[in-house]
Motif scaffolding. Structure first.
Motif, PDB file in Angstrom:
ATOM      1  N   GLU A 180      47.584  54.223  33.575  1.00 15.02           N
ATOM      2  CA  GLU A 180      48.517  54.533  34.665  1.00 15.02           C
ATOM      3  C   GLU A 180      49.535  55.594  34.260  1.00 15.02           C
ATOM      4  OE1 GLU A 180      51.791  51.830  36.816  1.00 15.02           O
ATOM      5  OE2 GLU A 180      49.739  51.415  37.477  1.00 15.02           O
ATOM      6  N   MET A 181      49.967  55.581  33.001  1.00 15.95           N
ATOM      7  CA  MET A 181      50.969  56.565  32.580  1.00 15.95           C
ATOM      8  C   MET A 181      50.342  57.881  32.125  1.00 15.95           C
ATOM      9  SD  MET A 181      52.431  55.444  28.807  1.00 15.95           S
ATOM     10  CE  MET A 181      52.517  53.677  29.093  1.00 15.95           C
ATOM     11  N   ASP A 182      49.022  57.913  31.977  1.00 25.39           N
ATOM     12  CA  ASP A 182      48.343  59.121  31.524  1.00 25.39           C
ATOM     13  C   ASP A 182      48.414  60.171  32.625  1.00 25.39           C
ATOM     14  OD1 ASP A 182      47.048  60.625  29.684  1.00 25.39           O
ATOM     15  OD2 ASP A 182      45.061  59.836  30.108  1.00 25.39           O
ATOM     16  N   SER A 183      48.828  61.379  32.273  1.00 24.33           N
ATOM     17  CA  SER A 183      48.982  62.440  33.270  1.00 24.33           C
ATOM     18  C   SER A 183      48.032  63.595  32.971  1.00 24.33           C
ATOM     19  CB  SER A 183      50.428  62.959  33.284  1.00 24.33           C
ATOM     20  OG  SER A 183      50.759  63.495  32.014  1.00 24.33           O
ATOM     21  N   PRO A 184      47.531  64.248  34.023  1.00 24.69           N
ATOM     22  CA  PRO A 184      46.644  65.388  33.801  1.00 24.69           C
ATOM     23  C   PRO A 184      47.355  66.505  33.046  1.00 24.69           C
ATOM     24  CG  PRO A 184      46.606  64.667  36.104  1.00 24.69           C
ATOM     25  CD  PRO A 184      47.746  63.970  35.443  1.00 24.69           C
ATOM     26  N   SER A 185      46.673  67.118  32.101  1.00 26.70           N
ATOM     27  CA  SER A 185      47.287  68.219  31.352  1.00 26.70           C
ATOM     28  C   SER A 185      47.510  69.406  32.274  1.00 26.70           C
ATOM     29  CB  SER A 185      46.378  68.630  30.193  1.00 26.70           C
ATOM     30  OG  SER A 185      45.116  69.029  30.667  1.00 26.70           O
ATOM     31  N   GLY A 186      48.579  70.140  32.004  1.00 24.67           N
ATOM     32  CA  GLY A 186      48.866  71.336  32.790  1.00 24.67           C
ATOM     33  C   GLY A 186      49.711  71.098  34.013  1.00 24.67           C
ATOM     34  N   GLN A 187      49.967  69.837  34.359  1.00 28.64           N
ATOM     35  CA  GLN A 187      50.791  69.552  35.530  1.00 28.64           C
ATOM     36  C   GLN A 187      52.259  69.812  35.210  1.00 28.64           C
ATOM     37  OE1 GLN A 187      48.298  69.395  37.917  1.00 28.64           O
ATOM     38  NE2 GLN A 187      49.510  67.799  38.869  1.00 28.64           N
ATOM     39  N   PRO A 188      53.013  70.492  36.094  1.00 29.59           N
ATOM     40  CA  PRO A 188      54.430  70.742  35.819  1.00 29.59           C
ATOM     41  C   PRO A 188      55.239  69.448  35.848  1.00 29.59           C
ATOM     42  CG  PRO A 188      53.864  71.415  38.064  1.00 29.59           C
ATOM     43  CD  PRO A 188      52.572  71.067  37.377  1.00 29.59           C
ATOM     44  N   ALA A 189      56.219  69.349  34.959  1.00 33.31           N
ATOM     45  CA  ALA A 189      57.090  68.179  34.935  1.00 33.31           C
ATOM     46  C   ALA A 189      57.942  68.145  36.198  1.00 33.31           C
ATOM     47  CB  ALA A 189      57.975  68.207  33.695  1.00 33.31           C
ATOM     48  N   ARG A 190      58.149  66.958  36.739  1.00 30.01           N
ATOM     49  CA  ARG A 190      58.908  66.814  37.974  1.00 30.01           C
ATOM     50  C   ARG A 190      60.258  66.132  37.707  1.00 30.01           C
ATOM     51  NH1 ARG A 190      55.350  64.053  42.565  1.00 30.01           N
ATOM     52  NH2 ARG A 190      55.634  62.206  41.234  1.00 30.01           N
ATOM     53  N   ARG A 191      61.185  66.344  38.627  1.00 28.20           N
ATOM     54  CA  ARG A 191      62.415  65.545  38.659  1.00 28.20           C
ATOM     55  C   ARG A 191      62.353  64.772  39.975  1.00 28.20           C
ATOM     56  NH1 ARG A 191      66.946  64.223  36.222  1.00 28.20           N
ATOM     57  NH2 ARG A 191      68.997  64.216  37.225  1.00 28.20           N
ATOM     58  N   VAL A 192      62.093  63.489  39.865  1.00 23.80           N
ATOM     59  CA  VAL A 192      61.755  62.666  41.026  1.00 23.80           C
ATOM     60  C   VAL A 192      62.911  61.761  41.409  1.00 23.80           C
ATOM     61  CG1 VAL A 192      60.227  60.846  41.860  1.00 23.80           C
ATOM     62  CG2 VAL A 192      59.299  62.722  40.518  1.00 23.80           C
ATOM     63  N   LEU A 193      63.223  61.734  42.687  1.00 22.08           N
ATOM     64  CA  LEU A 193      64.222  60.802  43.191  1.00 22.08           C
ATOM     65  C   LEU A 193      63.512  59.541  43.668  1.00 22.08           C
ATOM     66  CD1 LEU A 193      67.430  61.410  45.096  1.00 22.08           C
ATOM     67  CD2 LEU A 193      65.839  59.752  46.055  1.00 22.08           C
ATOM     68  N   ILE A 194      63.967  58.397  43.163  1.00 19.03           N
ATOM     69  CA  ILE A 194      63.362  57.107  43.498  1.00 19.03           C
ATOM     70  C   ILE A 194      64.309  56.336  44.410  1.00 19.03           C
ATOM     71  CG2 ILE A 194      62.488  54.929  42.588  1.00 19.03           C
ATOM     72  CD1 ILE A 194      61.896  56.377  39.970  1.00 19.03           C
ATOM     73  N   ARG A 195      63.780  55.927  45.557  1.00 18.26           N
ATOM     74  CA  ARG A 195      64.552  55.121  46.502  1.00 18.26           C
ATOM     75  C   ARG A 195      63.909  53.745  46.612  1.00 18.26           C
ATOM     76  NH1 ARG A 195      64.309  58.616  51.855  1.00 18.26           N
ATOM     77  NH2 ARG A 195      62.123  58.638  51.212  1.00 18.26           N
ATOM     78  N   PRO A 196      64.264  52.804  45.742  1.00 14.68           N
ATOM     79  CA  PRO A 196      63.638  51.481  45.812  1.00 14.68           C
ATOM     80  C   PRO A 196      64.027  50.760  47.090  1.00 14.68           C
ATOM     81  CG  PRO A 196      65.456  51.459  44.260  1.00 14.68           C
ATOM     82  CD  PRO A 196      65.254  52.885  44.669  1.00 14.68           C
ATOM     83  N   GLY A 197      63.109  49.961  47.610  1.00 13.57           N
ATOM     84  CA  GLY A 197      63.401  49.196  48.814  1.00 13.57           C
ATOM     85  C   GLY A 197      64.381  48.073  48.552  1.00 13.57           C
ATOM     86  N   ALA A 198      64.768  47.400  49.621  1.00 12.80           N
ATOM     87  CA  ALA A 198      65.783  46.359  49.518  1.00 12.80           C
ATOM     88  C   ALA A 198      65.264  45.098  48.846  1.00 12.80           C
ATOM     89  CB  ALA A 198      66.317  46.015  50.905  1.00 12.80           C
ATOM     90  N   ASP A 199      63.943  44.854  48.906  1.00 16.69           N
ATOM     91  CA  ASP A 199      63.398  43.662  48.271  1.00 16.69           C
ATOM     92  C   ASP A 199      63.538  43.775  46.759  1.00 16.69           C
ATOM     93  OD1 ASP A 199      61.546  41.143  48.590  1.00 16.69           O
ATOM     94  OD2 ASP A 199      60.660  42.342  46.983  1.00 16.69           O
ATOM     95  N   ARG A 200      64.120  42.761  46.148  1.00 11.85           N
ATOM     96  CA  ARG A 200      64.456  42.802  44.726  1.00 11.85           C
ATOM     97  C   ARG A 200      63.221  42.977  43.837  1.00 11.85           C
ATOM     98  NH1 ARG A 200      69.046  40.491  41.705  1.00 11.85           N
ATOM     99  NH2 ARG A 200      68.417  39.688  39.680  1.00 11.85           N
ATOM    100  N   VAL A 201      62.171  42.229  44.104  1.00 15.06           N
ATOM    101  CA  VAL A 201      61.003  42.249  43.228  1.00 15.06           C
ATOM    102  C   VAL A 201      60.173  43.515  43.409  1.00 15.06           C
ATOM    103  CG1 VAL A 201      58.860  41.070  42.610  1.00 15.06           C
ATOM    104  CG2 VAL A 201      60.916  39.735  43.103  1.00 15.06           C
ATOM    105  N   THR A 202      59.818  43.836  44.648  1.00 17.90           N
ATOM    106  CA  THR A 202      58.989  45.015  44.868  1.00 17.90           C
ATOM    107  C   THR A 202      59.763  46.293  44.567  1.00 17.90           C
ATOM    108  OG1 THR A 202      59.556  45.035  47.236  1.00 17.90           O
ATOM    109  CG2 THR A 202      57.550  43.859  46.585  1.00 17.90           C
ATOM    110  N   GLY A 203      61.074  46.283  44.828  1.00 15.85           N
ATOM    111  CA  GLY A 203      61.890  47.445  44.505  1.00 15.85           C
ATOM    112  C   GLY A 203      61.963  47.681  43.005  1.00 15.85           C
ATOM    113  N   THR A 204      62.087  46.591  42.243  1.00 16.28           N
ATOM    114  CA  THR A 204      62.109  46.704  40.788  1.00 16.28           C
ATOM    115  C   THR A 204      60.777  47.200  40.256  1.00 16.28           C
ATOM    116  OG1 THR A 204      63.817  45.034  40.470  1.00 16.28           O
ATOM    117  CG2 THR A 204      62.273  45.365  38.659  1.00 16.28           C
ATOM    118  N   GLU A 205      59.686  46.644  40.769  1.00 15.22           N
ATOM    119  CA  GLU A 205      58.367  47.078  40.319  1.00 15.22           C
ATOM    120  C   GLU A 205      58.163  48.569  40.564  1.00 15.22           C
ATOM    121  OE1 GLU A 205      53.598  46.277  41.106  1.00 15.22           O
ATOM    122  OE2 GLU A 205      55.096  45.218  42.297  1.00 15.22           O
TER     123      GLU A 205
END
Length: 252
Positions: A180-205
């Motif tokens: 899951e953490m393996d990334s294709p070579s050559g892909q540009p690095a991103r700066r990603v904004l994460i908006r977790p949902g209100a549910d505690r468990v699924t938002g944490t996951e």
């Protein structure tokens, strides 16, 4: 890039040790920024505690009862660093007690064994847990800081051992987590904004898994407390200003 463990990911993000990797916006105006070097220090300290206090390793089930938060990410990464399993939402069966409980609400926890509860204070400047602690529990705010910034002995990660148990999602082994953490070579690095949902468990996951993927790809994340995300969404100009100031390249 080919990564199979959290240790591989940490080597990636510390090649530029001062570069911001996690930026957290908490309720009440809190903003915390962790560079690659600082994040590695937190993971090492926390992993040392898990190993030395709880003998954590492959097969150890660590219930992380925390909301989406930068500290939650640290605890998840530290658990995976020593080859143990992150359990969210109580795991697959109420009969399967975790070996360790990491929580910001320890007074409501029925400890699986004496001393296996770790109380986490979420504010960045906390020096102790502000509340009642069960007998024998560990105050993370003070305990983690007593451990070294360098990782001591840690058990090797078994790719066949369980890595993640969460409701409504397939359980992952450490080998599958590596995929899951393996990334294709050559892909540009991103700066990603994460908006977790209100549910505690699924938002944490979502917060933990997305952060792991982006860091393994040499990227960085801006994570918002759910209340902060809702407040920004209601004010489009404020939202656009946040994206511009943090140089966000993707939103999830």
């Amino acid at each position: 890039m080919h990564h199979t463990t959290v240790a591989d990911m940490l080597r990636v993000i510390t090649r530029e040790p001062g570069r911001p990797r996690i930026t957290w916006y908490g309720d009440g105006g809190e903003r915390v920024e962790l560079s690659g070097a600082v994040l590695e220090n937190w993971v090492n300290k926390t992993a040392n505690l898990l190993v030395e206090e709880f003998d954590a390793g492959p097969g150890t089930r660590v219930l992380i009862d925390l909301p989406p938060h930068w500290r939650t990410v640290v605890w998840a990464l530290s658990t995976w660093r020593v080859g143990a399993c992150v359990v969210l939402g109580g795991g697959s069966s109420a009969a399967e007690l975790p070996d360790v409980v990491v929580t910001d609400r320890p007074s409501g926890v029925v400890a699986p064994t004496l001393g296996s509860v770790i109380a986490v204070s979420l504010p960045a400047l906390s020096r102790r847990f502000d509340g009642d602690l069960p007998t024998g529990s560990v105050d993370a705010a003070s305990a983690v800081m007593t451990y070294s910034d360098s990782l001591g002995w840690a058990p090797p990660v078994d790719p066949r051992a369980p890595a993640l148990e969460a409701p409504h999602a397939p359980h992952l082994t450490h080998g599958e987590l590596g995929v899951e953490m393996d990334s294709p070579s050559g892909q540009p690095a991103r700066r990603v904004l994460i908006r977790p949902g209100a549910d505690r468990v699924t938002g944490t996951e979502a917060c933990v898994r997305e952060t792991l993927r982006e860091l393994a790809a040499d990227g960085s994340v801006v994570a918002l407390d759910p209340a902060v995300a809702r407040a920004h969404a209601e004010l489009p100009q404020r939202w656009e200003r946040l994206l511009a100031e943090e140089r966000v390249t993707a939103v999830v």
